[in-house]
Design a protein around this motif. Sequence first.
Motif, PDB file in Angstrom:
ATOM      1  N   ILE A  15      14.102 -11.195   5.546  1.00  0.00           N
ATOM      2  CA  ILE A  15      13.817 -10.635   3.777  1.00  0.00           C
ATOM      3  C   ILE A  15      13.665  -9.055   3.345  1.00  0.00           C
ATOM      4  N   GLU A  16      14.113  -8.732   2.311  1.00  0.00           N
ATOM      5  CA  GLU A  16      13.943  -7.545   2.345  1.00  0.00           C
ATOM      6  C   GLU A  16      12.525  -6.851   1.992  1.00  0.00           C
ATOM      7  N   ASP A  17      13.235  -5.954   2.917  1.00  0.00           N
ATOM      8  CA  ASP A  17      11.649  -5.238   3.536  1.00  0.00           C
ATOM      9  C   ASP A  17       9.760  -4.885   2.303  1.00  0.00           C
ATOM     10  N   ARG A  18      10.489  -4.315   1.352  1.00  0.00           N
ATOM     11  CA  ARG A  18       9.650  -3.940   0.431  1.00  0.00           C
ATOM     12  C   ARG A  18       8.758  -5.615  -0.181  1.00  0.00           C
ATOM     13  N   ALA A  19       9.271  -6.740  -0.009  1.00  0.00           N
ATOM     14  CA  ALA A  19       8.860  -8.496  -0.397  1.00  0.00           C
ATOM     15  C   ALA A  19       8.158  -8.289   0.809  1.00  0.00           C
ATOM     16  N   LEU A  20       8.728  -7.914   2.136  1.00  0.00           N
ATOM     17  CA  LEU A  20       8.519  -8.602   3.549  1.00  0.00           C
ATOM     18  C   LEU A  20       6.860  -7.668   3.751  1.00  0.00           C
ATOM     19  N   ALA A  21       6.462  -6.191   3.409  1.00  0.00           N
ATOM     20  CA  ALA A  21       5.270  -5.416   3.429  1.00  0.00           C
ATOM     21  C   ALA A  21       4.311  -6.195   2.323  1.00  0.00           C
ATOM     22  N   HIS A  22       4.405  -6.709   1.258  1.00  0.00           N
ATOM     23  CA  HIS A  22       3.616  -7.701  -0.061  1.00  0.00           C
ATOM     24  C   HIS A  22       3.041  -8.558   1.167  1.00  0.00           C
ATOM     25  N   GLU A  70       8.557   4.034   7.116  1.00  0.00           N
ATOM     26  CA  GLU A  70       7.374   3.808   6.856  1.00  0.00           C
ATOM     27  C   GLU A  70       7.116   2.432   5.736  1.00  0.00           C
ATOM     28  N   PRO A  71       5.354   2.485   5.434  1.00  0.00           N
ATOM     29  CA  PRO A  71       5.626   1.300   4.578  1.00  0.00           C
ATOM     30  C   PRO A  71       5.348   1.783   3.381  1.00  0.00           C
ATOM     31  N   PRO A  72       6.196   0.930   1.861  1.00  0.00           N
ATOM     32  CA  PRO A  72       6.459   1.306   1.091  1.00  0.00           C
ATOM     33  C   PRO A  72       4.723   1.126  -0.022  1.00  0.00           C
ATOM     34  N   LYS A  73       4.757   2.050  -0.984  1.00  0.00           N
ATOM     35  CA  LYS A  73       3.455   1.783  -2.053  1.00  0.00           C
ATOM     36  C   LYS A  73       3.463   0.155  -2.516  1.00  0.00           C
ATOM     37  N   LEU A  74       2.376  -0.590  -2.112  1.00  0.00           N
ATOM     38  CA  LEU A  74       1.613  -1.455  -2.534  1.00  0.00           C
ATOM     39  C   LEU A  74       1.772  -1.684  -3.893  1.00  0.00           C
ATOM     40  N   ASN A  75       1.833  -2.877  -4.870  1.00  0.00           N
ATOM     41  CA  ASN A  75       2.441  -3.288  -5.863  1.00  0.00           C
ATOM     42  C   ASN A  75       0.989  -3.946  -6.528  1.00  0.00           C
ATOM     43  N   ALA A  76      -0.409  -3.782  -6.208  1.00  0.00           N
ATOM     44  CA  ALA A  76      -1.101  -4.626  -6.788  1.00  0.00           C
ATOM     45  C   ALA A  76      -1.090  -6.222  -7.402  1.00  0.00           C
ATOM     46  N   LYS A  77      -0.097  -6.215  -8.183  1.00  0.00           N
ATOM     47  CA  LYS A  77       0.404  -7.371  -9.069  1.00  0.00           C
ATOM     48  C   LYS A  77       1.045  -8.050  -8.756  1.00  0.00           C
ATOM     49  N   TRP A  78       1.708  -7.635  -7.855  1.00  0.00           N
ATOM     50  CA  TRP A  78       2.696  -8.520  -6.739  1.00  0.00           C
ATOM     51  C   TRP A  78       1.274  -9.105  -5.781  1.00  0.00           C
ATOM     52  N   ILE A  79       0.528  -8.454  -5.203  1.00  0.00           N
ATOM     53  CA  ILE A  79      -0.083  -9.106  -4.508  1.00  0.00           C
ATOM     54  C   ILE A  79       0.004 -10.294  -4.810  1.00  0.00           C
ATOM     55  N   GLY A  91       2.250 -23.304  -1.150  1.00  0.00           N
ATOM     56  CA  GLY A  91       2.420 -22.711  -1.205  1.00  0.00           C
ATOM     57  C   GLY A  91       3.056 -21.372  -1.417  1.00  0.00           C
ATOM     58  N   ILE A  92       2.931 -20.236  -0.826  1.00  0.00           N
ATOM     59  CA  ILE A  92       3.792 -19.131  -1.669  1.00  0.00           C
ATOM     60  C   ILE A  92       5.245 -19.039  -1.725  1.00  0.00           C
ATOM     61  N   MET A  93       6.000 -18.947  -2.476  1.00  0.00           N
ATOM     62  CA  MET A  93       7.113 -18.954  -3.247  1.00  0.00           C
ATOM     63  C   MET A  93       7.379 -17.916  -3.607  1.00  0.00           C
ATOM     64  N   LEU A  94       8.246 -16.645  -1.942  1.00  0.00           N
ATOM     65  CA  LEU A  94       8.194 -15.258  -2.499  1.00  0.00           C
ATOM     66  C   LEU A  94       9.581 -15.695  -4.425  1.00  0.00           C
ATOM     67  N   VAL A  95       8.842 -14.907  -4.581  1.00  0.00           N
ATOM     68  CA  VAL A  95       9.284 -14.288  -6.079  1.00  0.00           C
ATOM     69  C   VAL A  95       9.236 -12.969  -5.707  1.00  0.00           C
ATOM     70  N   ASP A  96      10.267 -12.489  -7.219  1.00  0.00           N
ATOM     71  CA  ASP A  96      10.944 -11.567  -7.387  1.00  0.00           C
ATOM     72  C   ASP A  96       9.708 -10.247  -7.550  1.00  0.00           C
ATOM     73  N   GLU A  97       9.664  -9.358  -7.465  1.00  0.00           N
ATOM     74  CA  GLU A  97       8.389  -8.184  -7.540  1.00  0.00           C
ATOM     75  C   GLU A  97       8.598  -8.011  -9.851  1.00  0.00           C
ATOM     76  N   VAL A  98       7.383  -7.795 -10.405  1.00  0.00           N
ATOM     77  CA  VAL A  98       7.590  -7.964 -11.497  1.00  0.00           C
ATOM     78  C   VAL A  98       6.407  -6.497 -11.769  1.00  0.00           C
ATOM     79  N   LEU A  99       7.010  -5.564 -12.552  1.00  0.00           N
ATOM     80  CA  LEU A  99       6.946  -4.287 -12.528  1.00  0.00           C
ATOM     81  C   LEU A  99       6.237  -4.184 -13.920  1.00  0.00           C
ATOM     82  N   ASP A 100       4.821  -3.486 -14.102  1.00  0.00           N
ATOM     83  CA  ASP A 100       4.352  -3.451 -15.228  1.00  0.00           C
ATOM     84  C   ASP A 100       4.996  -2.005 -15.608  1.00  0.00           C
ATOM     85  N   THR A 101       5.236  -2.257 -17.495  1.00  0.00           N
ATOM     86  CA  THR A 101       6.121  -1.530 -17.663  1.00  0.00           C
ATOM     87  C   THR A 101       4.989  -0.826 -19.305  1.00  0.00           C
TER      88      THR A 101
END
Length: 104
Positions: A15-22, A70-79, A91-101
């Motif tokens: 799993i991609e590093d950032r996704a697994l961190a979340h 180094e751990p990434p900065k976490l996205n509270a919305k994604w969590i 259960g958890i379905m790993l979804v793509d990160e949505v960035l607040d714009t």
Amino acid sequence: MATLHYGAAHVPIHIEDRALAHLKVVIATKLRRQESFTLSWKHPEGEPGGRSTIWIHPSIPLRFTFDEPEPPKLNAKWIEDLMHSVNSTGGIMLVDEVLDTPQE
């Protein structure tokens, strides 16, 4: 690409590093509460197509390995989105990160 080692399985889950961190935050929260759930994901590029699901249980060994030191900065919305999915019947379905714009 990060790796999730689950139980006695000899095949790691990539799993991609950032996704697994979340995911780690959500999984640790549920396991701390002694709650079981499923985790589903689409297979990454370079692996046979499809998707997989595993049953996560507090008694099954679990290890997270990250490529990035180094751990990434976490996205509270994604969590929050992942926590919402883990508390659903599917259960958890790993979804793509949505960035607040910002709205213009």
